[in-house]
Design an enzyme around this catalytic site. Sequence first.
Site, PDB file in Angstrom:
ATOM      1  CG  ASN A  10      20.426  19.441  33.553  1.00 48.67           C
ATOM      2  OD1 ASN A  10      20.895  18.739  33.186  1.00 48.67           O
ATOM      3  ND2 ASN A  10      18.903  19.257  34.105  1.00 48.67           N
ATOM      4  CE  LYS A  12      16.607  19.912  32.111  1.00 50.09           C
ATOM      5  NZ  LYS A  12      14.919  20.468  31.684  1.00 50.09           N
ATOM      6  CG  HIS A  96      16.217  16.053  35.938  1.00 50.72           C
ATOM      7  ND1 HIS A  96      15.049  16.010  34.774  1.00 50.72           N
ATOM      8  CD2 HIS A  96      16.620  17.059  35.989  1.00 50.72           C
ATOM      9  CE1 HIS A  96      14.743  17.624  34.529  1.00 50.72           C
ATOM     10  NE2 HIS A  96      15.576  18.059  35.135  1.00 50.72           N
ATOM     11  CD  GLU A  98      14.339  16.962  31.548  1.00 53.06           C
ATOM     12  OE1 GLU A  98      15.646  16.839  31.287  1.00 53.06           O
ATOM     13  OE2 GLU A  98      13.796  18.217  31.573  1.00 53.06           O
ATOM     14  CD  GLU A 168      15.618  19.589  38.993  1.00 49.77           C
ATOM     15  OE1 GLU A 168      14.975  21.475  38.504  1.00 49.77           O
ATOM     16  OE2 GLU A 168      15.032  19.386  38.475  1.00 49.77           O
ATOM     17  N   GLY A 174      11.050  23.649  32.535  1.00 44.58           N
ATOM     18  CA  GLY A 174      11.218  23.358  31.497  1.00 44.58           C
ATOM     19  C   GLY A 174      10.191  24.503  30.479  1.00 44.58           C
ATOM     20  CB  SER A 214      10.739  28.124  35.005  1.00 47.03           C
ATOM     21  OG  SER A 214      10.487  27.421  33.992  1.00 47.03           O
TER      22      SER A 214
HETATM   23  P1  PGA Z   1      14.695  24.611  33.509  1.00 44.47           P
HETATM   24  O1  PGA Z   1      14.977  22.927  33.973  1.00 44.47           O
HETATM   25  O2  PGA Z   1      15.571  25.488  34.027  1.00 44.47           O
HETATM   26  O3  PGA Z   1      14.906  24.761  31.956  1.00 44.47           O
HETATM   27  O4  PGA Z   1      13.026  24.746  34.061  1.00 44.47           O
HETATM   28  C1  PGA Z   1      15.643  22.584  34.857  1.00 44.47           C
HETATM   29  C2  PGA Z   1      15.627  21.521  35.215  1.00 44.47           C
HETATM   30  O5  PGA Z   1      15.159  20.302  34.864  1.00 44.47           O
HETATM   31  O6  PGA Z   1      16.514  21.092  35.977  1.00 44.47           O
END
Ligand code: PGA
Length: 252
Positions: A10, A12, A96, A98, A168, A174, A214
């Site tokens: 992903n 983003k 997601h 976010e 998640e 992140g 992460s």
């Molecule tokens: P990350 O994000 O691996 O940077 O923690 C995962 C995601 O948001 O899909």
Amino acid sequence: MARKPIVAGNWKMNNTNSEAVALTEAIKKSEFSFKGVEVVLCPPFTALKDVGALLAGSSIRLGAQNMHWEKSGAFTGEISAGMLRELFCHYVIIGHSERRQYFCETDETVNKKVLAAIAANLHPIVCVGETLEQRKANETKNVIEKQVRGAFKNVSKEAFMKVVIAYEPVWAIGTGVNATPEQAQEVHAFIRALIGSIYDEKTAQAVRIQYGGSVKPANAKAIFSQPDVDGGLIGGASLEADSFIAIISAAQ
Ligand code: PGA
């Protein structure tokens, strides 16, 4: 039942079109080694066309990061499922955290998107996960159950076959703080049992549940080796070919 692990990058809001093309080319070089794992790249909308062209004839699949539930119309700035299908998207990430946090997505809009994606023959990767406050308050399972039931409302068993679920935990995205393999397994097993009660045992055993938050080359193997974890949805570590490829090999 053996489920094929799925590792999706992903990206983003990262990578211009030319950067996306360069990263795709670098990942494609190792494609011969991806046996046994389904690999998906989810670039920003602006790079879907060129990344998709590079993936033509490859086993790596293309995914989008979001879509609108309507087919067309006066929705400035939005993208429909049909637009994604024409660019050879196979997957679309939906809900997601976010999107839920910053763009007001709710279980209801997630559900509309899931239904619209499946109707357009896209495969939704549906994200669920609790915040740190919810985990601390012992609300994790209630939150996940509400999100899962909400996302798949009126989704038939047959339609659900197209779905991938991504667990998640919001506190792990992140942050560099991943869920422990045991924490991930506990929630994944809970989700699988819930799918069993909504649909049936066969459907529950077939659905793939990715872990996201992460994931890095150093922790991927321990997390992916849990019995109910079927690969990962990777953010930060998917932006660099070497680390993404290392995570794919951990899924093998
Ligand atoms: P990350 O994000 O691996 O940077 O923690 C995962 C995601 O948001 O899909």
